[in-house]
Design an enzyme around this catalytic site. Structure first.
Site, PDB file in Angstrom:
ATOM      1  N   ASN A  21       8.233  97.780 -51.109  1.00  0.00           N
ATOM      2  CA  ASN A  21       8.185  96.315 -51.057  1.00  0.00           C
ATOM      3  C   ASN A  21       7.067  95.945 -50.096  1.00  0.00           C
ATOM      4  O   ASN A  21       7.233  96.045 -48.877  1.00  0.00           O
ATOM      5  CB  ASN A  21       9.534  95.769 -50.560  1.00  0.00           C
ATOM      6  CG  ASN A  21       9.482  94.266 -50.317  1.00  0.00           C
ATOM      7  OD1 ASN A  21       8.549  93.592 -50.753  1.00  0.00           O
ATOM      8  ND2 ASN A  21      10.481  93.734 -49.621  1.00  0.00           N
ATOM      9  N   LYS A  23       5.940  93.171 -49.405  1.00  0.00           N
ATOM     10  CA  LYS A  23       6.122  91.839 -48.809  1.00  0.00           C
ATOM     11  C   LYS A  23       4.791  91.065 -48.917  1.00  0.00           C
ATOM     12  O   LYS A  23       4.040  91.271 -49.869  1.00  0.00           O
ATOM     13  CB  LYS A  23       6.603  91.944 -47.368  1.00  0.00           C
ATOM     14  CG  LYS A  23       7.820  92.862 -47.231  1.00  0.00           C
ATOM     15  CD  LYS A  23       8.499  92.688 -45.923  1.00  0.00           C
ATOM     16  CE  LYS A  23       9.537  93.780 -45.733  1.00  0.00           C
ATOM     17  NZ  LYS A  23      10.552  93.437 -44.770  1.00  0.00           N
ATOM     18  N   HIS A 106      16.374  89.315 -51.811  1.00  0.00           N
ATOM     19  CA  HIS A 106      15.982  89.951 -50.549  1.00  0.00           C
ATOM     20  C   HIS A 106      16.440  89.056 -49.394  1.00  0.00           C
ATOM     21  O   HIS A 106      16.390  87.821 -49.500  1.00  0.00           O
ATOM     22  CB  HIS A 106      14.463  90.154 -50.509  1.00  0.00           C
ATOM     23  CG  HIS A 106      14.036  91.041 -49.377  1.00  0.00           C
ATOM     24  ND1 HIS A 106      13.952  90.586 -48.079  1.00  0.00           N
ATOM     25  CD2 HIS A 106      13.703  92.357 -49.336  1.00  0.00           C
ATOM     26  CE1 HIS A 106      13.579  91.584 -47.293  1.00  0.00           C
ATOM     27  NE2 HIS A 106      13.418  92.676 -48.037  1.00  0.00           N
ATOM     28  N   GLU A 108      15.090  88.176 -46.774  1.00  0.00           N
ATOM     29  CA  GLU A 108      14.100  87.206 -46.294  1.00  0.00           C
ATOM     30  C   GLU A 108      14.090  85.961 -47.176  1.00  0.00           C
ATOM     31  O   GLU A 108      13.842  84.855 -46.698  1.00  0.00           O
ATOM     32  CB  GLU A 108      12.714  87.877 -46.226  1.00  0.00           C
ATOM     33  CG  GLU A 108      12.652  88.856 -45.053  1.00  0.00           C
ATOM     34  CD  GLU A 108      11.673  90.002 -45.229  1.00  0.00           C
ATOM     35  OE1 GLU A 108      10.818  89.944 -46.130  1.00  0.00           O
ATOM     36  OE2 GLU A 108      11.780  90.975 -44.454  1.00  0.00           O
ATOM     37  N   GLU A 177      20.718  96.637 -48.156  1.00  0.00           N
ATOM     38  CA  GLU A 177      19.764  96.468 -47.070  1.00  0.00           C
ATOM     39  C   GLU A 177      20.435  95.719 -45.918  1.00  0.00           C
ATOM     40  O   GLU A 177      20.462  94.473 -45.920  1.00  0.00           O
ATOM     41  CB  GLU A 177      18.549  95.657 -47.547  1.00  0.00           C
ATOM     42  CG  GLU A 177      17.760  96.319 -48.652  1.00  0.00           C
ATOM     43  CD  GLU A 177      16.292  95.937 -48.578  1.00  0.00           C
ATOM     44  OE1 GLU A 177      15.465  96.852 -48.600  1.00  0.00           O
ATOM     45  OE2 GLU A 177      15.964  94.742 -48.479  1.00  0.00           O
ATOM     46  N   GLY A 183      12.874  96.028 -41.062  1.00  0.00           N
ATOM     47  CA  GLY A 183      11.681  95.788 -40.244  1.00  0.00           C
ATOM     48  C   GLY A 183      11.927  95.903 -38.754  1.00  0.00           C
ATOM     49  O   GLY A 183      11.090  95.495 -37.947  1.00  0.00           O
ATOM     50  N   SER A 221      14.254 100.087 -42.719  1.00  0.00           N
ATOM     51  CA  SER A 221      13.561 101.038 -41.850  1.00  0.00           C
ATOM     52  C   SER A 221      13.691 102.483 -42.323  1.00  0.00           C
ATOM     53  O   SER A 221      13.764 103.404 -41.526  1.00  0.00           O
ATOM     54  CB  SER A 221      14.038 100.888 -40.404  1.00  0.00           C
ATOM     55  OG  SER A 221      13.752  99.578 -39.935  1.00  0.00           O
TER      56      SER A 221
HETATM   57  C1  PEP Z   1      12.542  95.619 -47.018  1.00  0.00           C
HETATM   58  O1  PEP Z   1      11.947  94.624 -46.639  1.00  0.00           O
HETATM   59  O2  PEP Z   1      13.045  95.660 -48.146  1.00  0.00           O
HETATM   60  C2  PEP Z   1      12.632  96.753 -46.095  1.00  0.00           C
HETATM   61  C3  PEP Z   1      13.478  97.704 -46.354  1.00  0.00           C
HETATM   62  O3  PEP Z   1      11.792  96.716 -45.030  1.00  0.00           O
HETATM   63  P1  PEP Z   1      11.580  97.880 -43.925  1.00  0.00           P
HETATM   64  O4  PEP Z   1      11.538  99.198 -44.652  1.00  0.00           O
HETATM   65  O5  PEP Z   1      10.296  97.541 -43.273  1.00  0.00           O
HETATM   66  O6  PEP Z   1      12.755  97.815 -43.007  1.00  0.00           O
END
Ligand code: PEP
Length: 265
Positions: A21, A23, A106, A108, A177, A183, A221
């Site tokens: 992703n 982003k 997601h 966000e 998630e 992040g 992460s």
């Molecule tokens: C994401 O935004 O879907 C995600 C998993 O981000 P990160 O791996 O940076 O935590």
């Protein structure tokens, strides 16, 4: 009601899926270097690999991936088919660029765009109707985890998608998630993640009329150091990767871990 639902997904198989992703990152120049390096490094791997890119770059990445097994994804999709929805991108438009996946829900988007469970479910439906596999994200905040509400929250989020999509849910991918892990560099332990994946697996099994295993990805992460232990869990079928998908070497190490983990049970 379910009989009238339209889902023309390509379906998943037991191969693992590693989806990046990006982003809101990238540029025409940077994308080219990243995609070329990923394609070169993933040659011969026995897992699915996708990159979910910002909408303006779909055409570029569609061209770059031609002839390779790298799959293309979007980061969102409109719940509407067409019309006066300024700024939105429909599933049919995504499809025109060879898009295979669309992330929906997601955290966000839930947080910054006030996307409700019902809205996420409608987006999943719009994607499925165009043969695009929605990657449905669910996850709890830190406050919800600390309040022992993790299971209640993820089940509620997934239940909305099941309710609207009926038998078509056999075509979706789910991504667990935890919001506190996205992040932040804080990863759920393999045991914490497995616990939630098992809950989601049971919910999907109870709801799905088809005897297929719906892929459940872990996201939050995930990186080269922790990917293997997460992917070793019985209900973790792959990963949704944010930050680490922007560096070819890091992304390729996660892909290698998925390849070594072999097919899902
Ligand atoms: C994401 O935004 O879907 C995600 C998993 O981000 P990160 O791996 O940076 O935590």
């Amino acid at each position: 009601m379910w009989a009238r639902l339209s889902c023309r997904g390509e379906g998943m198989n037991r191969k693992r899926l590693i989806a990046g992703n990006w982003k809101m990152n990238g540029s025409v120049v940077a994308n080219e270097a990243l995609v070329r390096a990923v394609i070169a490094g993933m040659e011969g791997v026995n897992c699915r690999v996708a990159v979910c890119v910002p909408a303006p770059y779909l055409a570029q990445v569609q061209q770059l991936r031609a002839g390779s097994s790298l799959e293309l994804g979007a980061q969102d999709v409109s719940a509407h088919a067409q019309g006066a929805y300024t700024g939105e991108v429909s599933a049919a438009m995504l499809r025109e660029f060879g898009t295979r996946y669309a992330i929906v829900g997601h955290s966000e988007r839930r947080q910054y765009h006030a996307e409700s469970d019902a809205m996420v479910a409608d987006k999943a439906k719009a994607a499925l109707a165009e043969g695009i596999t929605p990657i449905v994200c669910v996850g709890e905040t830190l406050a919800e985890r600390e309040g022992s509400r993790t299971e209640e929250v993820v089940k509620r989020q997934l239940a909305a998608v099941i309710h609207v999509n009926g038998h078509c849910i056999s075509e979706i991918v789910v991504a667990y998630e935890p919001v506190w892990a996205i992040g932040t560099g804080k990863t759920a332990t393999p045991e914490q993640a497995q616990q939630v994946h098992a809950v989601l697996r049971a919910q999907l099994r109870a709801a799905s009329t088809r005897d297929s295993r719906i892929a459940i990805l872990y996201g939050g992460s995930m990186n080269a150091a922790n990917a293997a232990s997460l992917l070793a869990q019985p209900d973790i079928d792959g990963g949704l990767i944010g930050g680490a998908s922007l560096k070819a070497a890091d992304f390729l190490q996660i892909i290698a871990a998925a390849d070594q983990a072999g097919a899902t049970p």
